[in-house]
Design a protein around this motif. Structure first.
Motif, PDB file in Angstrom:
ATOM      1  N   CYS A   1      43.331  22.257  45.233  1.00 44.59           N
ATOM      2  CA  CYS A   1      43.512  23.711  45.304  1.00 44.59           C
ATOM      3  C   CYS A   1      42.851  24.348  44.079  1.00 44.59           C
ATOM      4  CB  CYS A   1      44.991  24.067  45.402  1.00 44.59           C
ATOM      5  SG  CYS A   1      45.910  23.855  43.851  1.00 44.59           S
ATOM      6  N   GLU A   2      43.137  25.623  43.826  1.00 48.45           N
ATOM      7  CA  GLU A   2      42.527  26.318  42.700  1.00 48.45           C
ATOM      8  C   GLU A   2      43.449  26.396  41.489  1.00 48.45           C
ATOM      9  OE1 GLU A   2      40.313  29.799  43.371  1.00 48.45           O
ATOM     10  OE2 GLU A   2      39.179  28.948  45.025  1.00 48.45           O
ATOM     11  N   GLY A   3      44.511  25.614  41.492  1.00 49.51           N
ATOM     12  CA  GLY A   3      45.420  25.613  40.360  1.00 49.51           C
ATOM     13  C   GLY A   3      46.769  26.179  40.749  1.00 49.51           C
ATOM     14  N   PRO A   4      47.733  26.168  39.844  1.00 50.37           N
ATOM     15  CA  PRO A   4      49.071  26.667  40.155  1.00 50.37           C
ATOM     16  C   PRO A   4      49.072  28.169  40.444  1.00 50.37           C
ATOM     17  CG  PRO A   4      48.868  26.146  37.818  1.00 50.37           C
ATOM     18  CD  PRO A   4      47.628  25.642  38.476  1.00 50.37           C
ATOM     19  N   GLU A   5      49.929  28.577  41.348  1.00 50.90           N
ATOM     20  CA  GLU A   5      50.012  29.994  41.736  1.00 50.90           C
ATOM     21  C   GLU A   5      50.347  30.872  40.532  1.00 50.90           C
ATOM     22  OE1 GLU A   5      49.620  33.312  43.814  1.00 50.90           O
ATOM     23  OE2 GLU A   5      49.146  31.304  44.571  1.00 50.90           O
ATOM     24  N   ALA A   6      51.113  30.331  39.589  1.00 50.24           N
ATOM     25  CA  ALA A   6      51.502  31.119  38.412  1.00 50.24           C
ATOM     26  C   ALA A   6      50.290  31.571  37.604  1.00 50.24           C
ATOM     27  CB  ALA A   6      52.445  30.304  37.529  1.00 50.24           C
ATOM     28  N   ALA A   7      49.176  30.822  37.703  1.00 53.42           N
ATOM     29  CA  ALA A   7      47.975  31.219  36.966  1.00 53.42           C
ATOM     30  C   ALA A   7      47.415  32.533  37.495  1.00 53.42           C
ATOM     31  CB  ALA A   7      46.917  30.117  37.057  1.00 53.42           C
ATOM     32  N   ASN A   8      47.602  32.787  38.801  1.00 54.06           N
ATOM     33  CA  ASN A   8      47.144  34.064  39.354  1.00 54.06           C
ATOM     34  C   ASN A   8      47.933  35.229  38.771  1.00 54.06           C
ATOM     35  OD1 ASN A   8      45.246  32.792  41.032  1.00 54.06           O
ATOM     36  ND2 ASN A   8      46.788  32.416  42.603  1.00 54.06           N
ATOM     37  N   ALA A   9      49.246  35.005  38.575  1.00 54.49           N
ATOM     38  CA  ALA A   9      50.087  36.070  38.029  1.00 54.49           C
ATOM     39  C   ALA A   9      49.683  36.458  36.616  1.00 54.49           C
ATOM     40  CB  ALA A   9      51.550  35.631  38.059  1.00 54.49           C
ATOM     41  N   LEU A  10      49.078  35.534  35.901  1.00 50.34           N
ATOM     42  CA  LEU A  10      48.621  35.821  34.539  1.00 50.34           C
ATOM     43  C   LEU A  10      47.647  36.985  34.531  1.00 50.34           C
ATOM     44  CD1 LEU A  10      49.002  34.525  31.667  1.00 50.34           C
ATOM     45  CD2 LEU A  10      46.914  33.239  32.106  1.00 50.34           C
ATOM     46  N   LEU A  11      46.869  37.129  35.629  1.00 51.48           N
ATOM     47  CA  LEU A  11      45.901  38.219  35.732  1.00 51.48           C
ATOM     48  C   LEU A  11      46.407  39.375  36.592  1.00 51.48           C
ATOM     49  CD1 LEU A  11      44.064  35.760  34.781  1.00 51.48           C
ATOM     50  CD2 LEU A  11      42.190  37.009  35.853  1.00 51.48           C
ATOM     51  N   THR A  12      47.119  39.057  37.681  1.00 59.62           N
ATOM     52  CA  THR A  12      47.541  40.129  38.587  1.00 59.62           C
ATOM     53  C   THR A  12      48.478  41.120  37.912  1.00 59.62           C
ATOM     54  OG1 THR A  12      49.309  38.708  39.460  1.00 59.62           O
ATOM     55  CG2 THR A  12      47.229  38.770  40.683  1.00 59.62           C
ATOM     56  N   ARG A  13      49.267  40.644  36.952  1.00 60.06           N
ATOM     57  CA  ARG A  13      50.144  41.582  36.246  1.00 60.06           C
ATOM     58  C   ARG A  13      49.347  42.577  35.406  1.00 60.06           C
ATOM     59  NH1 ARG A  13      52.249  36.916  32.140  1.00 60.06           N
ATOM     60  NH2 ARG A  13      50.803  37.338  30.415  1.00 60.06           N
ATOM     61  N   ASP A  14      48.069  42.229  35.111  1.00 64.62           N
ATOM     62  CA  ASP A  14      47.183  43.143  34.390  1.00 64.62           C
ATOM     63  C   ASP A  14      46.266  43.907  35.343  1.00 64.62           C
ATOM     64  OD1 ASP A  14      48.241  42.173  32.025  1.00 64.62           O
ATOM     65  OD2 ASP A  14      46.616  40.750  31.678  1.00 64.62           O
ATOM     66  N   GLY A  15      46.487  43.751  36.663  1.00 67.13           N
ATOM     67  CA  GLY A  15      45.631  44.415  37.636  1.00 67.13           C
ATOM     68  C   GLY A  15      44.281  43.756  37.808  1.00 67.13           C
ATOM     69  N   ARG A  16      44.216  42.453  37.529  1.00 73.90           N
ATOM     70  CA  ARG A  16      42.955  41.721  37.611  1.00 73.90           C
ATOM     71  C   ARG A  16      43.156  40.458  38.445  1.00 73.90           C
ATOM     72  NH1 ARG A  16      43.333  43.251  31.894  1.00 73.90           N
ATOM     73  NH2 ARG A  16      41.775  44.877  31.473  1.00 73.90           N
ATOM     74  N   SER A  17      42.084  39.712  38.686  1.00 71.20           N
ATOM     75  CA  SER A  17      42.187  38.478  39.450  1.00 71.20           C
ATOM     76  C   SER A  17      41.101  37.503  39.018  1.00 71.20           C
ATOM     77  CB  SER A  17      42.063  38.747  40.957  1.00 71.20           C
ATOM     78  OG  SER A  17      40.806  39.325  41.261  1.00 71.20           O
ATOM     79  N   TRP A  18      41.387  36.216  39.178  1.00 69.34           N
ATOM     80  CA  TRP A  18      40.399  35.186  38.874  1.00 69.34           C
ATOM     81  C   TRP A  18      39.265  35.235  39.905  1.00 69.34           C
ATOM     82  CZ3 TRP A  18      40.744  32.795  34.394  1.00 69.34           C
ATOM     83  CH2 TRP A  18      41.990  32.464  33.832  1.00 69.34           C
ATOM     84  N   ARG A  19      38.077  34.873  39.467  1.00 69.85           N
ATOM     85  CA  ARG A  19      37.002  34.624  40.433  1.00 69.85           C
ATOM     86  C   ARG A  19      37.316  33.345  41.197  1.00 69.85           C
ATOM     87  NH1 ARG A  19      31.791  35.582  40.554  1.00 69.85           N
ATOM     88  NH2 ARG A  19      31.287  33.381  40.211  1.00 69.85           N
ATOM     89  N   LYS A  20      36.978  33.330  42.470  1.00 70.11           N
ATOM     90  CA  LYS A  20      37.216  32.151  43.292  1.00 70.11           C
ATOM     91  C   LYS A  20      36.333  30.998  42.827  1.00 70.11           C
ATOM     92  CE  LYS A  20      40.287  33.669  46.264  1.00 70.11           C
ATOM     93  NZ  LYS A  20      41.618  33.052  46.373  1.00 70.11           N
ATOM     94  N   LEU A  21      36.877  29.784  42.913  1.00 72.19           N
ATOM     95  CA  LEU A  21      36.122  28.606  42.496  1.00 72.19           C
ATOM     96  C   LEU A  21      35.054  28.221  43.502  1.00 72.19           C
ATOM     97  CD1 LEU A  21      38.886  26.259  41.053  1.00 72.19           C
ATOM     98  CD2 LEU A  21      37.277  27.668  39.798  1.00 72.19           C
ATOM     99  N   SER A  22      35.295  28.465  44.767  1.00 75.91           N
ATOM    100  CA  SER A  22      34.360  28.016  45.795  1.00 75.91           C
ATOM    101  C   SER A  22      33.969  29.164  46.717  1.00 75.91           C
ATOM    102  CB  SER A  22      34.976  26.883  46.606  1.00 75.91           C
ATOM    103  OG  SER A  22      36.229  27.271  47.132  1.00 75.91           O
TER     104      SER A  22
END
Length: 503
Positions: free
Chosen positions: A482-503
């Protein structure tokens, strides 16, 4: 190794002494890199390889072992003539830090070899060994005078990890600097041998379209990703005592971060460039342990499939302790507390057993005003990214908005891509060629200085301390592939941002 179009000079005659010559690093990377340098005529005319092993080995046995490794790991077809010329200078010696007399014998043998090959007294000692051997080997080299610069240069190359935390890094630096001068130490990071990484400085400071906007006024945030598809594999013992944070962040990710964020040096030389890189790392805002927990995510992979490869749970890996709380994934939010980057978050992530192998720096520019398009059918503009990629393909990508052909105003995001392999037709390399060449010519611009190493560990120490106290609490499981733990997404979404997709 940047030459501004000028011919590259031949290094001085020298001896290349490899500790750990029978190991994986020497066979996979160091020897193939030396072969590539030989194939491009960038080794000294008078040159010899001295392989140091703790067990006895003849010159013929070492030569055969290195040749076998070269055929297996070479990045280009092996020219037998070039390989023979390279390996005819190979000498095997036996030395063990636990046996001081063996280093006295080595010193004598090295002088004899230098006289026979006409290499003078210039020496490059490459420590392709476990970290615990760095200091004992250096102490014996210094005791026997093999590091003394008496009319010749003497340099020592040290691989990562350089310490395991701030205290150990400070201790190692202090002890080494009792034995040799800073200019003799080459703390190597193979990521900095990649063409795209070196190109960051050229991209930033040689292009008028980028240099004026490289700051908080135009950049929203920066993401740095170093992800791998492979699991821990046979490195269970090492990895379980290290973890993703120690293994990757203070070295690889911080080196990328410092190149992206540094101020322009007053000139392109080692002292100026390394000073600005160290200043950036020193400016990383130090976090309390509570802040470190809030601004980080650590995960550990569970079993899954990555393509046709089956990955078992990390804790079932050979030499990993049952119930281990070692992280195989780490994501951090950092702030550089200086004028250029005030308020711009840097998001770093690295992990094992993920969906894709990728190393990239993604610079996200601030959104343009949407006002003039409010009466069109457009819901939102595509994001503007400048992406510098080193793996799987070295290149640069620019994402921007353009009008879709047709009678109405429709806007879509497009990409412009530059790939090194398409434009320059460069031969495949290990990434070590530039670094080894620079060691031999005495250019340490791509190598870490003591203050930079310590500044990096200082920035991650709060995370190490907080995670240690938390133990297994807060360790997020994620499925291999997968692309990592779901909690890593929250690290950015709480700032109104998101990670770039890996694939």
């Amino acid at each position: 190794m940047m030459t501004n179009g000028h011919a590259q000079k031949k290094p001085d005659p020298c001896s290349f002494i490899i500790f750990g010559v029978t190991g994986d690093l020497a066979h996979r990377l160091v020897i193939p890199a030396l072969y590539n340098l030989a194939a491009t005529n960038l080794l000294p005319d008078r040159f010899c390889i001295v392989g140091v092993a703790r067990g006895g080995m003849s010159n013929e046995e070492l030569n055969a072992s290195l040749m076998k490794g070269l055929r297996q790991f070479a990045t280009r077809p092996v020219d037998e003539t070039v390989a023979k010329r390279l390996f005819e200078c190979v000498t095997a010696v036996e030395a063990d830090p636990k046996d001081p007399d063996s280093f006295d014998k080595m010193a004598s043998e090295l002088k004899e070899r230098e006289a026979a090959r006409g290499t003078g007294g210039n020496r490059l000692f490459y420590l392709a060994t476990p970290p615990g051997a760095f200091l004992p080997i250096t102490k014996q080299l210094a005791r026997t005078g093999m590091l003394a610069e008496n009319g010749y240069w003497r340099r020592i190359v040290i691989e990562k990890p350089f310490g395991t935390d701030l205290d150990s890094a400070r201790h190692l630096n202090a002890e080494l600097l009792k034995l040799v001068d800073e200019h003799q130490i080459y703390r190597i990071d193979h990521y900095l041998g990649k063409e795209t990484v070196q190109n960051i400085l050229v991209l930033r400071f040689a292009n008028g379209m980028f240099e004026p906007i490289w700051n908080r006024n135009h950049i929203d945030h920066i993401q740095i990703t170093v992800d791998e598809k492979l699991g821990v594999g046979h490195r269970g013992s090492f990895y379980d005592s290290t973890g993703a944070l120690r293994d990757m962040v203070p070295n690889h990710l911080f080196q990328l971060m410092s190149l992206v964020a540094m101020e322009p040096p007053i000139r392109f030389d080692a002292h100026s460039v390394r000073t600005e890189k160290a200043n950036v790392l020193a400016a990383i805002q130090l976090q309390s342990e509570q802040e470190a927990l809030h601004n980080s995510v650590r995960g550990q992979y569970r079993g899954g499939n990555i393509g046709d490869t089956v990955i078992e749970d990390y804790c079932k890996t050979t030499d990993v302790k049952p119930g281990s709380a070692t992280e195989t994934y780490a994501a951090l939010k950092l702030i550089i507390d200086n004028w250029r980057w005030a308020g711009v978050p840097f998001y770093l992530r690295t992990g094992k057993a993920l969906a894709a192998k990728r190393t990239e720096i993604a610079i996200k520019f601030k959104q343009a005003p949407f006002a003039m398009f409010r009466d069109t059918p457009i819901d939102q503009l595509s994001q503007n990214y400048l992406v510098i990629s080193t793996e799987p393909t070295e290149g640069i990508e620019l994402q921007f908005n353009t009008k879709v052909p047709g009678p109405t105003i429709d806007i879509d995001g497009v990409e412009m891509k530059f790939r090194y392999k398409d434009y320059f037709k460069a031969e495949p390399s290990t990434g070590y060629e530039t670094l080894i060449y620079d060691c031999m010519i005495g250019d340490n611009i791509l190598f870490q200085r003591a203050d930079s190493v310590e500044a990096g560990w200082q920035a991650v120490q709060p995370f190490l301390d907080a995670w240690k106290k938390a133990g297994g609490a807060g360790l997020q499981p994620y499925k291999a592939g997968c692309e990592g733990p779901e909690a890593a997404n929250a690290l950015l979404t709480r700032d109104g941002r998101s990670w770039r997709k890996l694939s």
